[in-house]
Write a protein that holds these residues in place. Structure first.
Motif, PDB file in Angstrom:
ATOM      1  N   ASN A  31       3.348  -3.438 -15.765  1.00  0.00           N
ATOM      2  CA  ASN A  31       3.494  -1.983 -15.709  1.00  0.00           C
ATOM      3  C   ASN A  31       2.110  -1.341 -15.737  1.00  0.00           C
ATOM      4  OD1 ASN A  31       4.390   0.642 -15.857  1.00  0.00           O
ATOM      5  ND2 ASN A  31       5.027   0.521 -17.983  1.00  0.00           N
ATOM      6  N   TYR A  32       1.781  -0.622 -14.683  1.00  0.00           N
ATOM      7  CA  TYR A  32       0.484   0.045 -14.662  1.00  0.00           C
ATOM      8  C   TYR A  32       0.565   1.345 -13.877  1.00  0.00           C
ATOM      9  CZ  TYR A  32      -0.147  -1.932  -9.954  1.00  0.00           C
ATOM     10  OH  TYR A  32      -0.008  -2.265  -8.642  1.00  0.00           O
ATOM     11  N   SER A  33      -0.421   2.190 -14.094  1.00  0.00           N
ATOM     12  CA  SER A  33      -0.588   3.426 -13.341  1.00  0.00           C
ATOM     13  C   SER A  33      -1.861   3.304 -12.524  1.00  0.00           C
ATOM     14  CB  SER A  33      -0.713   4.628 -14.282  1.00  0.00           C
ATOM     15  OG  SER A  33       0.470   4.822 -15.008  1.00  0.00           O
ATOM     16  N   ALA A  34      -1.856   3.861 -11.318  1.00  0.00           N
ATOM     17  CA  ALA A  34      -3.024   3.810 -10.446  1.00  0.00           C
ATOM     18  C   ALA A  34      -3.675   5.185 -10.373  1.00  0.00           C
ATOM     19  CB  ALA A  34      -2.621   3.343  -9.050  1.00  0.00           C
ATOM     20  N   PHE A  35      -5.008   5.201 -10.452  1.00  0.00           N
ATOM     21  CA  PHE A  35      -5.780   6.436 -10.398  1.00  0.00           C
ATOM     22  C   PHE A  35      -6.912   6.273  -9.388  1.00  0.00           C
ATOM     23  CE2 PHE A  35      -3.964   6.244 -14.602  1.00  0.00           C
ATOM     24  CZ  PHE A  35      -3.536   7.545 -14.826  1.00  0.00           C
TER      25      PHE A  35
END
Length: 91
Positions: free
Chosen positions: A23-27
């Protein structure tokens, strides 16, 4: 195995959840100020930035191992710089 999300810009920061290494968020680079506001970020913990080597890729086993190791510790914010668009991984 981690799956890479569709990313439009070459330099991407991937912020991982401490309890779930998939689970990760991309920026993007211009979104860096938003990282501390993301639900995955916890200001109580140290933050580790990881930049893999010149021929490395986000999906490499070494990167996955590192993500899983920090996730098992549950005491760090982990951010990986995905720079496949500029490194030598396509050579």
């Amino acid at each position: 195995m981690l799956e890479q999300k569709t990313i439009k810009q070459p330099f991407i920061l991937l912020q991982f959840h401490r309890n779930n290494p998939t689970n990760y968020s991309a920026f993007t680079i211009d979104q860096i100020p938003q990282i501390p506001k993301n639900f995955l970020y916890d200001q109580r913990f140290r933050t580790v930035f990881y930049v893999y080597g010149f021929t490395g890729q986000f999906k490499d086993q070494s990167v996955q191992t590192l993500v899983e190791a920090y996730a098992s510790r549950k005491d760090h914010n982990l951010i990986i710089v995905n720079w496949e668009g500029y490194n030598g991984s396509k050579l």
